[in-house]
Write a protein that holds these residues in place. Structure first.
Motif, PDB file in Angstrom:
ATOM      1  N   HIS A 119       0.119 -37.620  32.061  1.00  0.00           N
ATOM      2  CA  HIS A 119       1.567 -37.521  31.927  1.00  0.00           C
ATOM      3  C   HIS A 119       1.966 -36.814  30.651  1.00  0.00           C
ATOM      4  O   HIS A 119       1.271 -36.867  29.647  1.00  0.00           O
ATOM      5  CB  HIS A 119       2.195 -38.919  31.944  1.00  0.00           C
ATOM      6  N   LYS A 120       3.103 -36.171  30.739  1.00  0.00           N
ATOM      7  CA  LYS A 120       3.697 -35.529  29.570  1.00  0.00           C
ATOM      8  C   LYS A 120       4.520 -36.614  28.859  1.00  0.00           C
ATOM      9  O   LYS A 120       5.419 -37.212  29.464  1.00  0.00           O
ATOM     10  CB  LYS A 120       4.596 -34.391  30.082  1.00  0.00           C
ATOM     11  N   ARG A 121       4.201 -36.892  27.612  1.00  0.00           N
ATOM     12  CA  ARG A 121       4.905 -37.957  26.882  1.00  0.00           C
ATOM     13  C   ARG A 121       5.886 -37.345  25.884  1.00  0.00           C
ATOM     14  O   ARG A 121       5.588 -36.309  25.279  1.00  0.00           O
ATOM     15  CB  ARG A 121       3.905 -38.821  26.102  1.00  0.00           C
ATOM     16  N   ASN A 122       7.011 -38.028  25.689  1.00  0.00           N
ATOM     17  CA  ASN A 122       7.923 -37.576  24.647  1.00  0.00           C
ATOM     18  C   ASN A 122       7.519 -38.202  23.307  1.00  0.00           C
ATOM     19  O   ASN A 122       6.521 -38.919  23.233  1.00  0.00           O
ATOM     20  CB  ASN A 122       9.379 -37.863  25.030  1.00  0.00           C
ATOM     21  N   ARG A 123       8.302 -37.964  22.275  1.00  0.00           N
ATOM     22  CA  ARG A 123       7.866 -38.430  20.943  1.00  0.00           C
ATOM     23  C   ARG A 123       7.897 -39.943  20.816  1.00  0.00           C
ATOM     24  O   ARG A 123       7.387 -40.506  19.857  1.00  0.00           O
ATOM     25  CB  ARG A 123       8.657 -37.735  19.840  1.00  0.00           C
ATOM     26  N   PHE A 124       8.503 -40.630  21.777  1.00  0.00           N
ATOM     27  CA  PHE A 124       8.484 -42.104  21.747  1.00  0.00           C
ATOM     28  C   PHE A 124       7.328 -42.663  22.568  1.00  0.00           C
ATOM     29  O   PHE A 124       7.193 -43.867  22.751  1.00  0.00           O
ATOM     30  CB  PHE A 124       9.806 -42.666  22.269  1.00  0.00           C
ATOM     31  N   GLY A 125       6.515 -41.774  23.097  1.00  0.00           N
ATOM     32  CA  GLY A 125       5.369 -42.211  23.891  1.00  0.00           C
ATOM     33  C   GLY A 125       5.731 -42.517  25.335  1.00  0.00           C
ATOM     34  O   GLY A 125       4.905 -43.020  26.103  1.00  0.00           O
ATOM     35  N   LEU A 126       6.960 -42.200  25.711  1.00  0.00           N
ATOM     36  CA  LEU A 126       7.388 -42.461  27.095  1.00  0.00           C
ATOM     37  C   LEU A 126       7.173 -41.221  27.956  1.00  0.00           C
ATOM     38  O   LEU A 126       7.191 -40.095  27.446  1.00  0.00           O
ATOM     39  CB  LEU A 126       8.881 -42.838  27.127  1.00  0.00           C
ATOM     40  N   ILE A 127       6.987 -41.467  29.248  1.00  0.00           N
ATOM     41  CA  ILE A 127       6.803 -40.342  30.168  1.00  0.00           C
ATOM     42  C   ILE A 127       8.071 -39.486  30.175  1.00  0.00           C
ATOM     43  O   ILE A 127       9.176 -39.997  30.314  1.00  0.00           O
ATOM     44  CB  ILE A 127       6.499 -40.853  31.594  1.00  0.00           C
ATOM     45  N   ASP A 128       7.886 -38.190  29.996  1.00  0.00           N
ATOM     46  CA  ASP A 128       9.014 -37.270  30.012  1.00  0.00           C
ATOM     47  C   ASP A 128       9.317 -36.923  31.474  1.00  0.00           C
ATOM     48  O   ASP A 128       8.875 -35.901  32.008  1.00  0.00           O
ATOM     49  CB  ASP A 128       8.657 -36.016  29.198  1.00  0.00           C
ATOM     50  N   VAL A 129      10.081 -37.820  32.110  1.00  0.00           N
ATOM     51  CA  VAL A 129      10.326 -37.720  33.544  1.00  0.00           C
ATOM     52  C   VAL A 129      11.028 -36.410  33.913  1.00  0.00           C
ATOM     53  O   VAL A 129      10.638 -35.732  34.878  1.00  0.00           O
ATOM     54  CB  VAL A 129      11.145 -38.935  34.050  1.00  0.00           C
ATOM     55  N   ALA A 130      12.031 -36.039  33.119  1.00  0.00           N
ATOM     56  CA  ALA A 130      12.792 -34.821  33.430  1.00  0.00           C
ATOM     57  C   ALA A 130      11.860 -33.606  33.432  1.00  0.00           C
ATOM     58  O   ALA A 130      11.905 -32.762  34.337  1.00  0.00           O
ATOM     59  CB  ALA A 130      13.910 -34.633  32.421  1.00  0.00           C
ATOM     60  N   TYR A 131      10.985 -33.543  32.432  1.00  0.00           N
ATOM     61  CA  TYR A 131      10.044 -32.423  32.326  1.00  0.00           C
ATOM     62  C   TYR A 131       9.115 -32.396  33.540  1.00  0.00           C
ATOM     63  O   TYR A 131       8.884 -31.352  34.153  1.00  0.00           O
ATOM     64  CB  TYR A 131       9.229 -32.566  31.029  1.00  0.00           C
ATOM     65  N   GLU A 132       8.585 -33.583  33.887  1.00  0.00           N
ATOM     66  CA  GLU A 132       7.616 -33.653  34.986  1.00  0.00           C
ATOM     67  C   GLU A 132       8.260 -33.296  36.326  1.00  0.00           C
ATOM     68  O   GLU A 132       7.645 -32.635  37.161  1.00  0.00           O
ATOM     69  CB  GLU A 132       6.963 -35.039  35.030  1.00  0.00           C
ATOM     70  N   LYS A 133       9.505 -33.723  36.511  1.00  0.00           N
ATOM     71  CA  LYS A 133      10.186 -33.395  37.765  1.00  0.00           C
ATOM     72  C   LYS A 133      10.445 -31.895  37.854  1.00  0.00           C
ATOM     73  O   LYS A 133      10.280 -31.278  38.895  1.00  0.00           O
ATOM     74  CB  LYS A 133      11.502 -34.169  37.876  1.00  0.00           C
ATOM     75  N   GLN A 134      10.867 -31.330  36.726  1.00  0.00           N
ATOM     76  CA  GLN A 134      11.148 -29.890  36.686  1.00  0.00           C
ATOM     77  C   GLN A 134       9.886 -29.085  37.019  1.00  0.00           C
ATOM     78  O   GLN A 134       9.912 -28.155  37.830  1.00  0.00           O
ATOM     79  CB  GLN A 134      11.662 -29.524  35.288  1.00  0.00           C
ATOM     80  N   ALA A 135       8.768 -29.486  36.408  1.00  0.00           N
ATOM     81  CA  ALA A 135       7.504 -28.769  36.650  1.00  0.00           C
ATOM     82  C   ALA A 135       7.089 -28.917  38.114  1.00  0.00           C
ATOM     83  O   ALA A 135       6.594 -27.967  38.732  1.00  0.00           O
ATOM     84  CB  ALA A 135       6.411 -29.315  35.729  1.00  0.00           C
ATOM     85  N   THR A 136       7.317 -30.111  38.680  1.00  0.00           N
ATOM     86  CA  THR A 136       6.962 -30.338  40.085  1.00  0.00           C
ATOM     87  C   THR A 136       7.814 -29.467  41.005  1.00  0.00           C
ATOM     88  O   THR A 136       7.304 -28.871  41.963  1.00  0.00           O
ATOM     89  CB  THR A 136       7.128 -31.836  40.438  1.00  0.00           C
ATOM     90  N   GLU A 137       9.099 -29.362  40.678  1.00  0.00           N
ATOM     91  CA  GLU A 137       9.986 -28.498  41.472  1.00  0.00           C
ATOM     92  C   GLU A 137       9.470 -27.053  41.445  1.00  0.00           C
ATOM     93  O   GLU A 137       9.514 -26.343  42.445  1.00  0.00           O
ATOM     94  CB  GLU A 137      11.427 -28.518  40.909  1.00  0.00           C
ATOM     95  N   THR A 138       9.012 -26.638  40.281  1.00  0.00           N
ATOM     96  CA  THR A 138       8.490 -25.274  40.160  1.00  0.00           C
ATOM     97  C   THR A 138       7.280 -25.079  41.071  1.00  0.00           C
ATOM     98  O   THR A 138       7.162 -24.054  41.750  1.00  0.00           O
ATOM     99  CB  THR A 138       8.109 -24.968  38.687  1.00  0.00           C
ATOM    100  N   ILE A 139       6.384 -26.058  41.099  1.00  0.00           N
ATOM    101  CA  ILE A 139       5.202 -25.946  41.974  1.00  0.00           C
ATOM    102  C   ILE A 139       5.652 -25.871  43.433  1.00  0.00           C
ATOM    103  O   ILE A 139       5.182 -25.035  44.208  1.00  0.00           O
ATOM    104  CB  ILE A 139       4.236 -27.136  41.769  1.00  0.00           C
ATOM    105  N   LEU A 140       6.587 -26.749  43.795  1.00  0.00           N
ATOM    106  CA  LEU A 140       7.049 -26.799  45.188  1.00  0.00           C
ATOM    107  C   LEU A 140       7.692 -25.472  45.605  1.00  0.00           C
ATOM    108  O   LEU A 140       7.433 -24.959  46.688  1.00  0.00           O
ATOM    109  CB  LEU A 140       8.065 -27.936  45.381  1.00  0.00           C
ATOM    110  N   LYS A 141       8.499 -24.921  44.719  1.00  0.00           N
ATOM    111  CA  LYS A 141       9.232 -23.702  45.076  1.00  0.00           C
ATOM    112  C   LYS A 141       8.393 -22.450  44.856  1.00  0.00           C
ATOM    113  O   LYS A 141       8.237 -21.627  45.757  1.00  0.00           O
ATOM    114  CB  LYS A 141      10.513 -23.606  44.248  1.00  0.00           C
ATOM    115  N   GLU A 142       7.832 -22.320  43.651  1.00  0.00           N
ATOM    116  CA  GLU A 142       7.160 -21.064  43.308  1.00  0.00           C
ATOM    117  C   GLU A 142       5.777 -20.949  43.921  1.00  0.00           C
ATOM    118  O   GLU A 142       5.410 -19.911  44.453  1.00  0.00           O
ATOM    119  CB  GLU A 142       7.054 -20.888  41.779  1.00  0.00           C
TER     120      GLU A 142
END
Ligand code: ADP
Ligand code: MG
Length: 275
Positions: A119-142
């Motif tokens: 997982h991509k973590r933000n500076r608080f150590g939490l999963i960067d959900v927005a980033y991961e969703k965006q990257a997934t959308e890119t895989i799905l579309k591109e």
């Protein structure tokens, strides 16, 4: 220095992956015996052979799941220590594996599947959900070319067809910068339409300038997708052929011949589809 220069003018002189004299036993079973195998840059190699030939064992060694007993191994001309080689190290070196089974987790959203275990973590150590969703959308579309309304990063794996699931697993490998994608039976158990989707995804690996190792029981799929074929028989490499040097029929009869020459213990096995 000379090698660096050669690589600039003749990029295919150094293989991406080079295995030399690899042997692997499981107890008294010899899975691989003195196997040498190379994967060139921007090359799709088909690994062929009957059940028990050693294809999956070779793939497991490449992907760091199993360790070879002896031999040597280099990636991009850098020697790899056999005993400390792992899945993590394989990924670091740009080798990603797509398994037919457990490619994706059924009841998880697509974005979690893409980033599971890394997982991509933000500076608080939490999963960067927005980033991961965006990257997934890119895989799905591109990568996968899915533009319909029903498929989003939040969708469940269940919305994807069999071929699309393989596509997401391949797209994920590419996203994580794989220079080599290893595909162990990605077309087995798929309908014709789904198979053609997977074969197209494999073409995209080539178009992106990456390489792949493709294992399948289906000669037609391998012939269509690959530039070169490596044939294993009872743990040994028995033949290597460029696509230009053999027809589909020639390749099929070569494998049938090997299956017919099998020892009585595995004579009942078919070189056709299914395990
Ligand atoms: N984990 C294991 N334990 C024991 N034997 C194994 C194991 N994995 C593979 N083998 C044996 O090694 C040989 C090669 O198997 P495998 O690499 O799976 O062949 P293929 O993928 O070509 O069908 C077979 O005889 C198989 O039974
Ligand atoms: Mg196998």
């Amino acid at each position: 220095m000379l090698r660096a220069l050669l690589n600039i003018f003749m990029p295919h002189t150094t293989p991406l992956i080079e295995l030399r004299h690899i042997s692997k036993r499981f107890g008294s079973v010899v899975a691989l015996e003195d196997v040498s195998f190379t994967l060139g840059s921007n090359e799709i190699v088909g690994l062929l052979g009957d059940n028990g030939a050693g294809k999956s064992s070779l793939v497991k060694i490449l992907s760091g799941v199993e360790q070879a007993d002896s031999g040597s191994f280099s990636v991009n001309d850098t020697s790899v220590a056999l005993k400390s080689y792992s899945v993590k190290m394989a990924r670091k070196l740009g080798i990603e594996t797509v398994y037919q089974e457990r490619a994706l987790c059924e009841n998880q959203p697509l974005w979690r599947n893409v980033f599971v275990g890394r997982h991509k973590r933000n500076r608080f150590g939490l999963i960067d959900v927005a980033y991961e969703k965006q990257a997934t959308e890119t895989i799905l579309k591109e990568f996968m070319g899915l533009r319909g309304a029903g498929v989003s990063a939040d969708a469940c794996v269940a919305v994807l067809s069999g071929g699309e699931r393989q596509g997401l697993a391949i797209g994920r490998a590419m996203y994580f910068a794989a220079s080599a994608v290893i595909l162990d039976e990605p077309t087995t158990a798929l309908s014709l339409t789904e198979v053609s989707k997977v074969l197209q995804f494999i073409q995209q690996i080539r178009k992106a300038g990456r390489s792949a190792v493709f294992i399948s029981h289906n000669m037609r799929h391998v012939y269509e997708a690959c530039d070169r074929f490596v044939i294993l028989d009872r743990g040994r490499v028995v033949q290597e052929l460029n696509k230009g040097d053999i027809t589909l029929e020639g390749l099929s009869s070569l494998l049938t011949g090997l299956a017919c020459g099998a020892t009585p213990a595995n004579e009942h096995m078919e070189s056709g589809e299914g395990e």
